[in-house]
Design an enzyme around this catalytic site. Structure first.
Site, PDB file in Angstrom:
ATOM      1  N   CYS A 114       1.457 -82.487  91.110  1.00 26.18           N
ATOM      2  CA  CYS A 114       1.845 -81.971  92.425  1.00 26.18           C
ATOM      3  C   CYS A 114       2.172 -83.080  93.415  1.00 26.18           C
ATOM      4  O   CYS A 114       2.863 -82.849  94.407  1.00 26.18           O
ATOM      5  CB  CYS A 114       0.750 -81.070  92.993  1.00 26.18           C
ATOM      6  SG  CYS A 114       0.395 -79.619  91.974  1.00 26.18           S
ATOM      7  N   HIS A 246       2.195 -80.512 100.701  1.00 30.51           N
ATOM      8  CA  HIS A 246       2.301 -79.824  99.417  1.00 30.51           C
ATOM      9  C   HIS A 246       1.850 -78.391  99.618  1.00 30.51           C
ATOM     10  O   HIS A 246       0.781 -78.127 100.192  1.00 30.51           O
ATOM     11  CB  HIS A 246       1.429 -80.529  98.381  1.00 30.51           C
ATOM     12  CG  HIS A 246       1.233 -79.755  97.116  1.00 30.51           C
ATOM     13  ND1 HIS A 246       2.276 -79.141  96.454  1.00 30.51           N
ATOM     14  CD2 HIS A 246       0.113 -79.496  96.398  1.00 30.51           C
ATOM     15  CE1 HIS A 246       1.809 -78.534  95.382  1.00 30.51           C
ATOM     16  NE2 HIS A 246       0.502 -78.724  95.323  1.00 30.51           N
ATOM     17  N   ASN A 276       2.807 -72.167  94.615  1.00 34.17           N
ATOM     18  CA  ASN A 276       2.669 -73.596  94.350  1.00 34.17           C
ATOM     19  C   ASN A 276       3.711 -74.003  93.317  1.00 34.17           C
ATOM     20  O   ASN A 276       3.588 -73.669  92.142  1.00 34.17           O
ATOM     21  CB  ASN A 276       1.250 -73.887  93.835  1.00 34.17           C
ATOM     22  CG  ASN A 276       0.998 -75.373  93.617  1.00 34.17           C
ATOM     23  OD1 ASN A 276       1.913 -76.181  93.609  1.00 34.17           O
ATOM     24  ND2 ASN A 276      -0.262 -75.725  93.413  1.00 34.17           N
TER      25      ASN A 276
END
Length: 319
Positions: A114, A246, A276
């Site tokens: 990520c 993020h 996500n």
């Protein structure tokens, strides 16, 4: 004057298939209300059958090039951040290079889960500052739906697919990337990982996550790396116009913003619509905000992310 990496254009691509939270209700023990309350996610996009990471990356890259008014054959390098490549090798970046019709320059992938886009952006900034490249395409692209265990309600509702891209160009002046901060600690690898690989199981495996433990690490480490990057840039949190985090979990984002004393009005949020998307989440959010006209020239933009490894980092730039 200082040579910096300036964002000239942003772009994105999201698969056509939109999956609302209700889709999960007859498959696992969950509900739309449960998912929204704990994550802030309302829907996400899933890649179509046969739609690979490279396909999405090419479309996001072309969108960014079009918005920048820059031709692909003037790009010196392509860096793709991804944990879900089409193949073990070659890199997704070389596939993007071919897909854009480029026969010059160089291309490679970065894998920091990520945090991948932050790591890729920092690498691109270093190459531009050193004079190794004038223009670089930095892309985050993921098909995390291919890694899901559809019986694990704690993870399968969280992730989506997509790609985002930025065109960086060398320029003299005050605009561009001001500072970066990168970190990793392999002792935390069991908090978030995929239980497969070429050298172990010979399969791609499924994503495994200790959500509660990761939440605590995320809030602490994201605030710390953001502060370090701001300090390196010679700024304070009061100078930050926009936080583009993020997009993992709305609660993590809110808690991090609170630690940094940033109001949510200064935070770009796309997690509700995208879920996500791992390394794609920051460039997707940048593209959404850019297209909406949120950023003005001279704005201080802070990005930060944490992913498996654990790996985490932040980038401060002047728009």
């Amino acid at each position: 004057m200082t040579r910096r990496a300036v964002i000239r254009g942003t772009g994105r691509y999201l698969p056509e298939r939109i999956v609302e939270n209700a889709w999960f209700e007859d498959k696992i023990d969950t509900s739309d209300e449960w998912i929204r309350a704990r994550t802030g996610i309302e829907r996400r996009h899933f890649a179509a059958e046969g739609e690979a990471t490279s396909h999405m990356a090419i479309k996001a890259a072309q969108n960014a090039l079009d918005r920048a008014g820059i031709a692909a054959d003037t790009i010196d390098a392509i860096i793709v951040a991804t944990s879900t490549p089409d193949l073990t090798f070659p890199s997704v970046a070389t596939m993007v290079q071919s897909g854009l019709g480029m026969t010059r320059g160089f291309a490679f992938d970065v894998q920091a889960v990520c945090a991948g886009f932050v790591f890729a952006l920092a690498n691109a900034d270093g190459m531009i500052r050193s004079g190794q490249a004038e223009r670089i395409l930095v892309i985050g692209a993921e098909t995390f739906s291919k890694l899901m265990d559809w019986e694990d309600r704690g993870t399968c509702v969280l992730f989506g697919d997509g790609a985002g891209a930025v065109v960086l160009e060398a320029a003299e002046g005050e605009r561009g990337v001001l500072a970066t901060d990168l970190n990793s600690d392999g002792s935390y690898r069991d908090i978030l990982y995929v239980d497969g690989g070429v050298a172990t199981t010979g399969t791609s495996g499924k994503l495994r996550m200790q959500g509660n433990v990761l939440f605590r690490h995320a809030v602490e480490k994201l605030a710390e790396t953001a502060h370090r990057a701001i300090d390196k840039a010679g700024l304070t949190t009061a100078d930050v116009d926009w936080l583009v985090p993020h997009q993992a979990n709305a609660r993590i984002i809110a808690a991090t913003a609170q630690r940094m004393h940033l109001p949510m009005e200064k935070v770009v949020l796309t997690v509700a619509d995208h879920g996500n998307t791992s390394a794609a989440s920051i460039p997707l959010a940048l593209s959404v905000a850019d297209e909406a006209g949120s950023f003005r020239e001279g704005d201080i933009v802070l990005t930060e992310a944490i992913g498996g490894g654990l790996s985490w980092g932040a980038v401060v730039l002047r728009w």
